[in-house]
Design a protein around this motif. Structure first.
Motif, PDB file in Angstrom:
ATOM      1  N   UNK A   7       0.822  -0.846   0.165  1.00  8.91           N
ATOM      2  CA  UNK A   7       0.054   0.268   0.018  1.00  8.91           C
ATOM      3  C   UNK A   7       0.560   1.415  -0.263  1.00  8.91           C
ATOM      4  N   UNK A   8       2.444   1.264  -0.165  1.00  7.00           N
ATOM      5  CA  UNK A   8       2.985   2.136   0.293  1.00  7.00           C
ATOM      6  C   UNK A   8       3.186   2.795  -0.977  1.00  7.00           C
ATOM      7  N   UNK A   9       2.913   4.097  -1.541  1.00  6.87           N
ATOM      8  CA  UNK A   9       3.532   4.699  -3.209  1.00  6.87           C
ATOM      9  C   UNK A   9       4.776   4.733  -3.265  1.00  6.87           C
ATOM     10  N   UNK A  10       4.943   4.894  -4.521  1.00  8.27           N
ATOM     11  CA  UNK A  10       6.718   5.804  -5.232  1.00  8.27           C
ATOM     12  C   UNK A  10       6.333   7.183  -4.118  1.00  8.27           C
ATOM     13  N   UNK A  11       5.848   7.530  -4.746  1.00  7.09           N
ATOM     14  CA  UNK A  11       5.361   8.835  -4.384  1.00  7.09           C
ATOM     15  C   UNK A  11       5.497   9.256  -2.966  1.00  7.09           C
ATOM     16  N   UNK A  12       5.205   8.432  -1.637  1.00  5.64           N
ATOM     17  CA  UNK A  12       5.408   8.046  -0.799  1.00  5.64           C
ATOM     18  C   UNK A  12       6.994   8.410  -0.144  1.00  5.64           C
ATOM     19  N   UNK A  13       7.626   7.386  -0.803  1.00  8.57           N
ATOM     20  CA  UNK A  13       9.208   7.018  -0.311  1.00  8.57           C
ATOM     21  C   UNK A  13       9.072   8.347  -0.719  1.00  8.57           C
ATOM     22  N   UNK A  14       9.732   8.991  -1.797  1.00  5.91           N
ATOM     23  CA  UNK A  14       9.763  10.018  -2.888  1.00  5.91           C
ATOM     24  C   UNK A  14      10.195  11.623  -2.074  1.00  5.91           C
ATOM     25  N   UNK A  15       8.495  11.785  -1.192  1.00  5.07           N
ATOM     26  CA  UNK A  15       8.258  12.983  -0.871  1.00  5.07           C
ATOM     27  C   UNK A  15       8.752  12.382   0.819  1.00  5.07           C
ATOM     28  N   UNK A  16       8.536  10.877   0.806  1.00  2.00           N
ATOM     29  CA  UNK A  16      10.048  11.564   2.545  1.00  2.00           C
ATOM     30  C   UNK A  16      10.911  12.154   2.282  1.00  2.00           C
ATOM     31  N   UNK A  17      11.950  10.981   1.253  1.00  2.00           N
ATOM     32  CA  UNK A  17      12.995  11.631   0.838  1.00  2.00           C
ATOM     33  C   UNK A  17      13.866  12.725   1.205  1.00  2.00           C
ATOM     34  N   UNK A  18      12.544  13.720  -0.101  1.00  2.00           N
ATOM     35  CA  UNK A  18      12.737  14.949  -0.811  1.00  2.00           C
ATOM     36  C   UNK A  18      12.539  15.888   0.765  1.00  2.00           C
ATOM     37  N   UNK A  19      11.662  15.811   1.646  1.00  2.00           N
ATOM     38  CA  UNK A  19      11.369  16.133   2.420  1.00  2.00           C
ATOM     39  C   UNK A  19      12.148  16.948   3.818  1.00  2.00           C
ATOM     40  N   UNK A  71      21.481   7.624   6.617  1.00  2.00           N
ATOM     41  CA  UNK A  71      20.600   8.380   7.265  1.00  2.00           C
ATOM     42  C   UNK A  71      18.812   8.354   6.462  1.00  2.00           C
ATOM     43  N   UNK A  72      19.646   7.258   5.046  1.00  2.00           N
ATOM     44  CA  UNK A  72      18.543   7.884   4.169  1.00  2.00           C
ATOM     45  C   UNK A  72      17.264   6.842   4.744  1.00  2.00           C
ATOM     46  N   UNK A  73      18.239   5.584   4.991  1.00  2.00           N
ATOM     47  CA  UNK A  73      17.537   4.348   5.409  1.00  2.00           C
ATOM     48  C   UNK A  73      16.961   3.880   6.375  1.00  2.00           C
ATOM     49  N   UNK A  74      17.410   4.832   7.407  1.00  2.00           N
ATOM     50  CA  UNK A  74      16.716   4.824   8.706  1.00  2.00           C
ATOM     51  C   UNK A  74      15.695   5.326   8.449  1.00  2.00           C
ATOM     52  N   UNK A  75      15.747   6.657   7.843  1.00  2.00           N
ATOM     53  CA  UNK A  75      14.653   7.825   7.326  1.00  2.00           C
ATOM     54  C   UNK A  75      13.027   6.158   6.966  1.00  2.00           C
ATOM     55  N   UNK A  76      13.405   5.961   6.208  1.00  2.00           N
ATOM     56  CA  UNK A  76      12.816   4.757   5.588  1.00  2.00           C
ATOM     57  C   UNK A  76      11.983   3.164   6.416  1.00  2.00           C
ATOM     58  N   UNK A  77      12.716   3.111   7.021  1.00  2.00           N
ATOM     59  CA  UNK A  77      12.414   2.166   8.358  1.00  2.00           C
ATOM     60  C   UNK A  77      11.635   2.865   8.997  1.00  2.00           C
ATOM     61  N   UNK A  78      11.694   4.024   9.653  1.00  2.00           N
ATOM     62  CA  UNK A  78      11.129   4.296  10.488  1.00  2.00           C
ATOM     63  C   UNK A  78       9.921   5.085  10.173  1.00  2.00           C
ATOM     64  N   UNK A  79       9.584   5.486   8.690  1.00  2.00           N
ATOM     65  CA  UNK A  79       8.502   6.550   8.312  1.00  2.00           C
ATOM     66  C   UNK A  79       8.049   5.377   7.391  1.00  2.00           C
ATOM     67  N   UNK A  80       7.919   4.063   7.057  1.00  2.00           N
ATOM     68  CA  UNK A  80       7.616   2.939   5.703  1.00  2.00           C
ATOM     69  C   UNK A  80       8.011   0.990   6.487  1.00  2.00           C
ATOM     70  N   UNK A  81       8.394   1.227   7.263  1.00  2.00           N
ATOM     71  CA  UNK A  81       9.032  -0.021   7.591  1.00  2.00           C
ATOM     72  C   UNK A  81       9.389  -0.468   6.952  1.00  2.00           C
ATOM     73  N   UNK A  82      10.451  -0.095   6.012  1.00  2.00           N
ATOM     74  CA  UNK A  82      11.406  -0.548   4.864  1.00  2.00           C
ATOM     75  C   UNK A  82      12.705  -1.623   5.723  1.00  2.00           C
ATOM     76  N   UNK A  83      12.487  -2.515   4.235  1.00  2.00           N
ATOM     77  CA  UNK A  83      13.747  -3.978   4.942  1.00  2.00           C
ATOM     78  C   UNK A  83      14.858  -3.498   3.896  1.00  2.00           C
ATOM     79  N   UNK A  84      15.827  -3.069   3.922  1.00  2.00           N
ATOM     80  CA  UNK A  84      16.946  -3.472   2.634  1.00  2.00           C
ATOM     81  C   UNK A  84      17.378  -4.661   2.663  1.00  2.00           C
ATOM     82  N   UNK A  85      16.862  -4.622   1.098  1.00  2.00           N
ATOM     83  CA  UNK A  85      17.137  -6.028   0.651  1.00  2.00           C
ATOM     84  C   UNK A  85      18.614  -6.006  -0.281  1.00  2.00           C
ATOM     85  N   UNK A  86      19.619  -7.014  -0.243  1.00  2.00           N
ATOM     86  CA  UNK A  86      20.978  -6.615  -0.242  1.00  2.00           C
ATOM     87  C   UNK A  86      20.774  -7.948  -1.593  1.00  2.00           C
TER      88      UNK A  86
END
Length: 86
Positions: A7-19, A71-86
């Motif tokens: 349910x998380x949109x691409x624009x949600x990710x971009x907006x979070x980082x740009x803000x 900093x960016x990955x930490x933000x995405x983890x906190x705001x969108x519960x993102x998991x970094x894929x390796x």
């Protein structure tokens, strides 16, 4: 590449980082979105994000870029519960 809820949109990710306005970042874009229930799970998708960093006065070092990416990955983890894929 990150793993996020469907349910998380691409624009949600971009907006979070740009803000947040990270140092040296001049561009961000989503280059791929991948769905595969067998591999990622139900209700999940993979997003590949491209970042462009630039300093007009000098060449950026790996340490400078890595610090901003952390900093960016930490933000995405906190705001969108993102998991970094390796």
């Amino acid at each position: 590449t990150i793993l996020v809820d469907d349910n998380i949109l691409a624009n949600d990710i971009i907006d979070a980082v740009e803000r947040k306005s990270f140092n040296y970042m001049i561009n961000i874009k989503i280059s791929d979105i991948f769905y595969n229930k067998a591999e990622l799970g139900i209700g999940k998708k993979s997003m590949t994000i491209e970042f462009m960093f630039q300093d007009k006065l000098s060449t950026l070092t790996d340490n400078q870029i890595n610090a901003e990416m952390k900093k960016i990955t930490n933000l995405l983890k906190i705001q969108h519960e993102a998991i970094i894929r390796t």
